[in-house]
Write a protein that holds these residues in place. Structure first.
Motif, PDB file in Angstrom:
ATOM      1  N   HIS A   3      47.091  52.695  69.623  1.00 17.84           N
ATOM      2  CA  HIS A   3      47.208  53.998  68.964  1.00 17.84           C
ATOM      3  C   HIS A   3      47.199  53.866  67.450  1.00 17.84           C
ATOM      4  O   HIS A   3      46.714  54.751  66.761  1.00 17.84           O
ATOM      5  N   SER A   4      47.739  52.790  66.937  1.00 16.29           N
ATOM      6  CA  SER A   4      47.799  52.654  65.478  1.00 16.29           C
ATOM      7  C   SER A   4      46.554  51.994  64.897  1.00 16.29           C
ATOM      8  O   SER A   4      46.266  52.170  63.714  1.00 16.29           O
ATOM      9  N   ALA A  68      53.331  64.990  71.582  1.00 16.52           N
ATOM     10  CA  ALA A  68      52.741  63.654  71.718  1.00 16.52           C
ATOM     11  C   ALA A  68      52.282  63.456  73.147  1.00 16.52           C
ATOM     12  O   ALA A  68      52.920  63.933  74.087  1.00 16.52           O
ATOM     13  N   GLY A  69      51.185  62.767  73.295  1.00 14.73           N
ATOM     14  CA  GLY A  69      50.697  62.499  74.644  1.00 14.73           C
ATOM     15  C   GLY A  69      49.392  61.737  74.619  1.00 14.73           C
ATOM     16  O   GLY A  69      48.631  61.814  73.654  1.00 14.73           O
ATOM     17  N   TRP A  74      43.476  60.609  73.182  1.00 19.70           N
ATOM     18  CA  TRP A  74      42.134  60.206  73.592  1.00 19.70           C
ATOM     19  C   TRP A  74      41.093  61.289  73.313  1.00 19.70           C
ATOM     20  O   TRP A  74      39.932  60.967  73.011  1.00 19.70           O
ATOM     21  N   ILE A  75      41.484  62.542  73.366  1.00 18.17           N
ATOM     22  CA  ILE A  75      40.565  63.613  72.939  1.00 18.17           C
ATOM     23  C   ILE A  75      40.263  63.439  71.455  1.00 18.17           C
ATOM     24  O   ILE A  75      39.108  63.536  71.023  1.00 18.17           O
ATOM     25  N   GLY A  76      41.305  63.166  70.673  1.00 21.11           N
ATOM     26  CA  GLY A  76      41.118  62.928  69.237  1.00 21.11           C
ATOM     27  C   GLY A  76      40.227  61.722  68.962  1.00 21.11           C
ATOM     28  O   GLY A  76      39.357  61.772  68.084  1.00 21.11           O
ATOM     29  N   ILE A  77      40.416  60.638  69.697  1.00 23.74           N
ATOM     30  CA  ILE A  77      39.573  59.447  69.522  1.00 23.74           C
ATOM     31  C   ILE A  77      38.120  59.786  69.849  1.00 23.74           C
ATOM     32  O   ILE A  77      37.194  59.388  69.133  1.00 23.74           O
ATOM     33  N   GLY A  78      37.928  60.534  70.933  1.00 24.11           N
ATOM     34  CA  GLY A  78      36.570  60.930  71.304  1.00 24.11           C
ATOM     35  C   GLY A  78      35.899  61.757  70.224  1.00 24.11           C
ATOM     36  O   GLY A  78      34.736  61.524  69.870  1.00 24.11           O
ATOM     37  N   THR A 137      44.717  62.847  66.910  1.00 23.42           N
ATOM     38  CA  THR A 137      45.364  61.596  67.323  1.00 23.42           C
ATOM     39  C   THR A 137      46.767  61.505  66.748  1.00 23.42           C
ATOM     40  O   THR A 137      47.658  60.937  67.382  1.00 23.42           O
ATOM     41  N   LEU A 138      46.958  62.075  65.563  1.00 25.87           N
ATOM     42  CA  LEU A 138      48.290  62.091  64.943  1.00 25.87           C
ATOM     43  C   LEU A 138      49.176  63.166  65.556  1.00 25.87           C
ATOM     44  O   LEU A 138      50.360  62.952  65.796  1.00 25.87           O
TER      45      LEU A 138
END
Length: 188
Positions: A3-4, A68-69, A74-78, A137-138
């Motif tokens: 995550h980081s 948080a979740g 993962w939506i943010g990463i995508g 993601t944050l």
């Protein structure tokens, strides 16, 4: 742990690509002022810093706007990956017509293919999508502030580019503007 490291890792890969392809630009015949360019870059750096600095260094900005979740992360990463890839694709399609500064190059061409068939400013679309993804993601308000700063920096640059492209290409660019949206397909 992932995550980081994953969000900044995606941005770092994109920055390496951006840097490696920066030398291909055609000679410039007209460019925005150095002060204007610095203001834009500093605003984007500030936006990046808001997301990169530890939240305890940013009182009030570390509060969450979303729970948080794993799903939101993962939506943010995508979205981050998608946005950075879209910007890189746009940069590739521009080829030697690209410049980090608003400019007109010698033999400048009006590119309307690839991502430029979807939006007139796909690099900005990609960057704003990546900023929004990184903010997700944050899940903290500092991400929202970073997105707002990125919008301000890129919208000002977009307005200047639009004016110069109309001056350079005239009616063909005006027809392109009528057909293709600026940043968000079918909307903006």
């Amino acid at each position: 742990m992932i995550h980081s490291f994953l969000p900044p890792g995606l941005w770092l890969l994109w920055l390496l690509y951006w840097r490696a392809t920066a030398k291909r630009a055609k000679p410039t015949i007209r460019r925005d002022s150095a002060g204007s360019y610095r203001a834009q870059v500093m605003t984007l750096i500030l936006a990046g810093a808001l997301m990169a600095l530890p939240s305890d260094m940013l009182p009030g900005f570390g509060a969450r706007f979303a729970p948080a979740g794993e799903g939101l992360f993962w939506i943010g990463i995508g979205l981050t990956a998608l946005g950075l890839l879209f910007a890189a694709w746009a940069r590739h399609c521009l080829g030697a017509n690209w410049s980090g500064v608003v400019s007109i190059q010698s033999g400048h061409e009006l590119v309307r293919t690839g991502p430029y068939a979807l939006v007139r400013h796909p690099i900005y679309t990609g960057l704003l999508t990546a900023f929004a993804g990184s903010a997700l993601t944050l899940g903290q308000w500092r991400g929202v502030a970073a997105v707002a700063l990125a919008i301000l920096a890129l919208w000002r640059k977009l307005a200047l580019e639009e004016r110069w492209l109309i001056e350079e290409f005239g009616e063909p660019y005006k027809a392109y503007r009528r057909r293709v949206r600026a940043v968000i397909p079918f909307l903006l």
